[in-house]
Design an enzyme around this catalytic site. Structure first.
Site, short mmCIF file in Angstrom:
data_model
loop_
_atom_site.label_atom_id
_atom_site.label_comp_id
_atom_site.label_asym_id
_atom_site.label_seq_id
_atom_site.Cartn_x
_atom_site.Cartn_y
_atom_site.Cartn_z
N GLY A 70 0.65 -1.35 -0.06
CA GLY A 70 -0.10 0.18 0.02
C GLY A 70 0.67 1.31 -0.06
O GLY A 70 2.05 1.36 0.66
N SER A 71 0.44 2.23 -0.43
CA SER A 71 0.91 3.64 -0.56
C SER A 71 1.19 4.18 0.79
O SER A 71 2.04 4.95 0.84
CB SER A 71 0.26 4.59 -1.50
OG SER A 71 -1.26 4.93 -0.64
N CYS A 129 1.88 2.34 3.50
CA CYS A 129 2.52 1.20 4.40
C CYS A 129 3.90 1.44 4.20
O CYS A 129 4.66 1.52 2.98
CB CYS A 129 1.82 -0.12 3.77
SG CYS A 129 2.30 -1.52 4.91
N ASP A 142 -5.07 -7.18 -2.00
CA ASP A 142 -5.27 -5.98 -1.17
C ASP A 142 -3.85 -5.24 -1.30
O ASP A 142 -2.74 -5.41 -0.63
CB ASP A 142 -5.54 -6.16 0.19
CG ASP A 142 -5.65 -4.96 1.14
OD1 ASP A 142 -5.87 -3.92 0.56
OD2 ASP A 142 -5.55 -5.40 2.35
N GLY A 153 -1.34 -1.60 -3.58
CA GLY A 153 -0.55 -1.30 -4.40
C GLY A 153 -1.16 -1.06 -5.62
O GLY A 153 -0.37 -0.60 -6.71
N TYR A 177 -5.52 10.93 4.46
CA TYR A 177 -5.41 9.46 4.21
C TYR A 177 -4.21 8.91 5.01
O TYR A 177 -3.22 9.57 5.12
CB TYR A 177 -5.06 9.20 2.80
CG TYR A 177 -5.13 7.67 2.42
CD1 TYR A 177 -5.75 6.68 2.97
CD2 TYR A 177 -3.91 7.05 1.64
CE1 TYR A 177 -5.64 5.38 2.53
CE2 TYR A 177 -3.73 5.89 1.14
CZ TYR A 177 -4.86 4.98 1.89
OH TYR A 177 -4.66 3.68 1.33
N GLY A 201 -1.23 1.16 10.09
CA GLY A 201 -0.13 1.06 11.08
C GLY A 201 0.58 2.41 11.03
O GLY A 201 1.65 2.62 11.69
N ARG A 217 -3.79 -4.63 15.30
CA ARG A 217 -3.64 -5.16 13.86
C ARG A 217 -2.17 -5.59 13.66
O ARG A 217 -1.73 -6.38 12.68
CB ARG A 217 -4.03 -4.19 12.77
CG ARG A 217 -4.14 -4.59 11.46
CD ARG A 217 -4.42 -3.55 10.44
NE ARG A 217 -5.10 -4.09 9.21
CZ ARG A 217 -4.01 -4.21 8.13
NH1 ARG A 217 -2.75 -3.86 8.40
NH2 ARG A 217 -4.40 -4.83 7.03
N SER A 274 5.53 3.03 -21.41
CA SER A 274 4.09 2.76 -20.89
C SER A 274 3.18 4.12 -20.65
O SER A 274 2.00 4.27 -20.86
CB SER A 274 3.92 1.74 -19.90
OG SER A 274 4.59 0.49 -20.40
#
Length: 485
Positions: A298-299, A301, A334, A336, A381, A385, A397, A467
């Site tokens: 995650g961005s 994490c 979940d 990324g 946001y 953690g 958690r 890309s």
């Protein structure tokens, strides 16, 4: 070669979303014709393969309602009391209930001032007037206008149309349209009020044709719990949660597994367990209906940096999906995901659905606080953690629940802001549109075919640069390719 050097020799190569692309295939499939529905547990089928993350700046009841209306699923976070989370689940279940059972009523002897107070308190436009459990009238805001001090019985509409509890949706709608009424009291055989049907609820049901609902016509909702909080799981199950999501940073913890097995026996809702990134974990989690994949992608994490642990997400999904398939378990990817193309890649790698945090945190329905920076709107946001989330209650958690009394936390996440992105509906429209486009390129008519037909090419850093848009100054930002991430 020694044993430590051999560790490096047998190390696998890990890939994430930016490391791969899908190879286009010969196809007759048009994006508009593909089916993006997916099964995520034995009893829950979604109309889009997207769940909102169980984070305190992403999913509370408003997000869960919006997700279910669009065909996805919201997972209400657990960084609140049991009572608060139970109430959140109930609010989702009541959001489009065909027959409202907890009806706010008023006596004909009360004043219209009190009637107005009740309407404003409960955010409603009218009240059934009840005497001796029987409906004797209906009073609305338009009846009350500038009539302070009068009694309800003086201004209420007395000729009330009522219907039995076994009435069908279409029949109720027909009666309301023909009689030009907004409310339809539901009564039992003795004429006692047992519920209320409102035009606003019926309109909402017809508006959201892609919504996911249970057998009672109520929106689907999931709720997160700690692996050790059996009482919370039981209460959420009783409240009507369709899915219990065991939310922990490392689900392959043997103490947690023991607790989860006990929890599984005490709830009727479907059961999702996460997070994992090692296929060996699946062998110990076969009591679950689905597993959630992602350690540190995650961005927000920092687990991979702070703890040095994790598996790049595409590789993690593929390894876990291969093992999960052996046991008939579903897989949710979940973390990324930055673009709609990443959703296509995740499913092609073996996921049945994806869970989003960052991409939904900037929406109107997300609970994060709005802030203005240099004239542009953002929303708060943070990772569960992060220090702020752990202080609020999310430490368990990360298996740090007992730290507060004796020492400082060791965060595995950060806090920040993301650009405001509009409504959930607008964001999901672009994400699902990108998914459908990808399925068209691959020649996949549905999610199952995408998993079967998707073939990867591994790209270099030069391939990644190629890309993205290049050699141009972008002047008009596309809704599905934000310049500011």
């Amino acid at each position: 070669m020694g044993k430590f050097a051999k560790k490096l020799e047998r190390a696998i190569r890990g890939y994430t979303f930016d490391d791969v692309l899908l190879i286009p295939q010969a196809t007759e499939v048009e994006p508009k014709d593909v089916d993006v529905s997916t099964q995520i547990t034995p009893n829950v089928k979604l109309n889009i393969p997207i769940l909102s993350a169980a984070m305190d700046t992403v999913t509370e009841w408003e997000m869960a309602v919006a997700m279910a209306r669009e065909g996805g699923l919201g997972v209400i976070h657990r960084n609140m009391s049991i009572e608060e989370q139970v109430e959140q689940v109930k609010r989702v279940k009541k959001a489009e209930r065909f027959i409202v059972e907890d009806v706010i009523t008023i006596s004909p002897e009360e004043t219209v001032d009190f009637a107005l107070f009740l309407m404003e308190k409960h955010d409603i436009d009218g009240l059934p007037v009840v005497e001796n459990e029987k409906v004797v009238g209906i009073i609305s805001k338009k009846d009350i206008a500038a009539r302070e001090g009068k009694l309800v019985k003086e201004l209420m509409t007395k000729d009330v149309i009522t219907v039995p509890e076994n009435i069908e949706v279409e029949e109720a709608l027909k009666i309301m349209i023909e009689n030009r009424i907004d409310r339809l009291p539901v009564v039992d055989k003795e004429g006692r009020l047992i519920g209320l049907i409102t035009m606003s609820d019926l309109v909402a049901r017809k508006k959201y044709k892609n919504a996911v609902r249970d057998e009672n016509g109520e929106l689907l909702v999931a709720a997160a719990v700690s692996p050790f909080d059996i009482r919370r799981a039981i209460e959420l199950d009783r409240a009507g949660a369709d899915v219990i999501v065991v939310d922990t940073a490392h689900a392959h913890n043997l103490k947690a597994i023991k607790a989860m097995k006990e929890m599984r026996q005490k709830v009727d809702a479907d059961f999702i367990v996460g997070n994992i990134a090692n296929p060996k974990a699946v062998d110990d989690l076969t009591f679950a209906d689905a597993v959630k994949v992602g350690i540190g992608p995650g961005s927000i994490c920092t687990t991979r940096i702070v703890a040095g642990v994790g598996v790049p997400q595409i590789t993690a999904i593929a390894m876990v999906a291969d093992r999960a398939q052996e046991y008939g378990l579903y897989v949710i990817a979940d973390g990324g995901i930055k673009y709609s193309g990443d959703i296509v890649k995740a499913i092609a790698a073996g996921a049945d659905a994806v869970m989003l945090g960052n991409l939904l945190a900037g929406t109107k329905e997300a609970p994060g606080k709005e802030v203005i920076i240099n004239g542009r709107k953002y929303k708060q946001y943070r990772g569960m953690g992060s220090l702020g989330a752990m202080m609020k209650g999310g430490a368990e958690r990360y298996y740090q629940g007992g730290y507060m009394k004796t020492r400082k936390f060791v965060p595995e996440g950060v806090e920040g802001v993301v650009p405001y992105r509009g409504t959930v509906s607008e964001v999901l429209y672009q994400l699902v549109g990108g998914l459908k486009a990808g399925m068209g390129y691959v020649g996949a008519r549905n999610i199952k075919e995408l998993k079967e037909k998707g073939e990867f090419v591994i790209i270099t850093s030069a391939g990644l640069r190629e890309s993205h848009p290049h050699d141009i100054i972008i002047t008009n930002e596309a809704p599905n390719y934000p310049l500011e991430k």
